[in-house]
Design an enzyme around this catalytic site. Structure first.
Site, PDB file in Angstrom:
ATOM      1  N   GLU A 136       0.823  -1.214   0.000  1.00 63.41           N
ATOM      2  CA  GLU A 136       0.000   0.000   0.000  1.00 63.41           C
ATOM      3  C   GLU A 136       0.854   1.259   0.000  1.00 63.41           C
ATOM      4  OE1 GLU A 136      -3.068  -0.151  -0.641  1.00 63.41           O
ATOM      5  OE2 GLU A 136      -3.177  -2.329  -0.476  1.00 63.41           O
ATOM      6  N   GLU A 198      -0.940  -2.418  -9.829  1.00 66.28           N
ATOM      7  CA  GLU A 198      -0.925  -3.445  -8.786  1.00 66.28           C
ATOM      8  C   GLU A 198       0.361  -4.265  -8.848  1.00 66.28           C
ATOM      9  OE1 GLU A 198      -2.912  -4.213  -6.201  1.00 66.28           O
ATOM     10  OE2 GLU A 198      -3.908  -2.318  -6.627  1.00 66.28           O
TER      11      GLU A 198
END
Length: 265
Positions: A136, A198
């Site tokens: 993250e 991602e």
């Protein structure tokens, strides 16, 4: 037609908004000033913290803060060693654990990190938590939120300046912000970038967790546990903003030897 317009607008603004992602070296489109992203982040983060219950489990709270601080140190060291410490000058890191059964975590620009208590049974230990937080934080370091909002402004708002969009289309701009940080989902012209981001966050996250002294080999086990949370009911990869579980795990397996060689713990 929409895709053609998106491509044309991208070509017109690309020279002025081109940036480079650390570690991977990929060029990306960032149209929004970093100062604006930081200001919006601080505002939205403050609103979220006020509206959500912090965890009362002191041991778990301290674990989140400890893992976050170690990864923060790794990120700052990575940038300092490459003469880029200035890029983090406006970061005001925060690491919070909130009471919520969702298996989720996120990081806004400026190092504003939230982990949900529902994530801890899946992360299991500090190495697993480092996988989550490293991933993250990598999204923020790679400025994926800026990139997603820039793409969204081109595709949905015609490339207008953010200040104008906030004034004339506040609801649409708010939705773009939420989508940029994982609170919404969409597919179409922007989708391939989302899957790419991602994969990129997986790569950067492995590097940062290894530099922080955590074991990147734990990443495959963590993502296997995440996959099991779905009970075998995952979407086809084409319609997902995340890589298919098997694809992600295989990509991570290929990256781990390189990370272990270049960033030994």
């Amino acid at each position: 037609m929409i895709s053609r317009i998106f491509i044309l607008l991208t070509l017109l603004v690309l020279p002025a908004g081109c940036a480079t992602v650390p570690i991977t070296g990929r060029s990306q489109l960032n149209l929004i000033p970093a100062s604006t992203m930081m200001s919006m982040s601080a505002q939205e983060y403050g609103t979220f913290i006020k509206g959500n219950k912090p965890s009362a489990n002191k041991e778990q709270v301290q674990m989140v803060k400890r893992v976050g601080a170690r990864i923060q140190g790794a990120v700052e060291r990575y940038f300092a060693e490459r003469g880029m410490a200035g890029k983090l000058a406006d970061y005001r890191w925060e690491f919070n654990l909130v009471e919520d059964n969702q298996v989720n975590a996120w990081c806004m620009p400026g190092g504003k990190v939230v982990v949900y208590t529902g994530m801890l049974p899946v992360s299991q230990n500090e190495d697993g938590l480092a996988v989550v937080m490293g991933h993250e934080i990598a999204h923020a370091i790679a400025e994926h939120g800026n990139e997603r909002m820039s793409q969204g402004m081109l595709a949905q708002l015609g490339g207008v300046a953010l200040a104008e969009a906030l004034a004339s289309k506040p609801a649409a701009t708010k939705q773009l912000w939420m989508t940029a940080f994982g609170a919404g989902a969409q597919y179409g012209a922007i989708l391939p970038f989302s899957r790419l981001q991602e994969n990129e966050a997986d790569h950067l996250g492995l590097v940062f967790m290894a530099m922080a002294g955590y074991d990147p080999n734990q990443a495959t086990a963590f993502w296997q546990r995440m996959a099991s949370q779905k009970g075998g009911k995952s979407q086809p990869e084409f319609f997902s903003t995340h890589p298919a579980d098997a694809t992600r795990i295989e990509n991570i397996r290929r990256l781990i030897p390189e990370v272990n060689r270049q960033y030994p713990r």
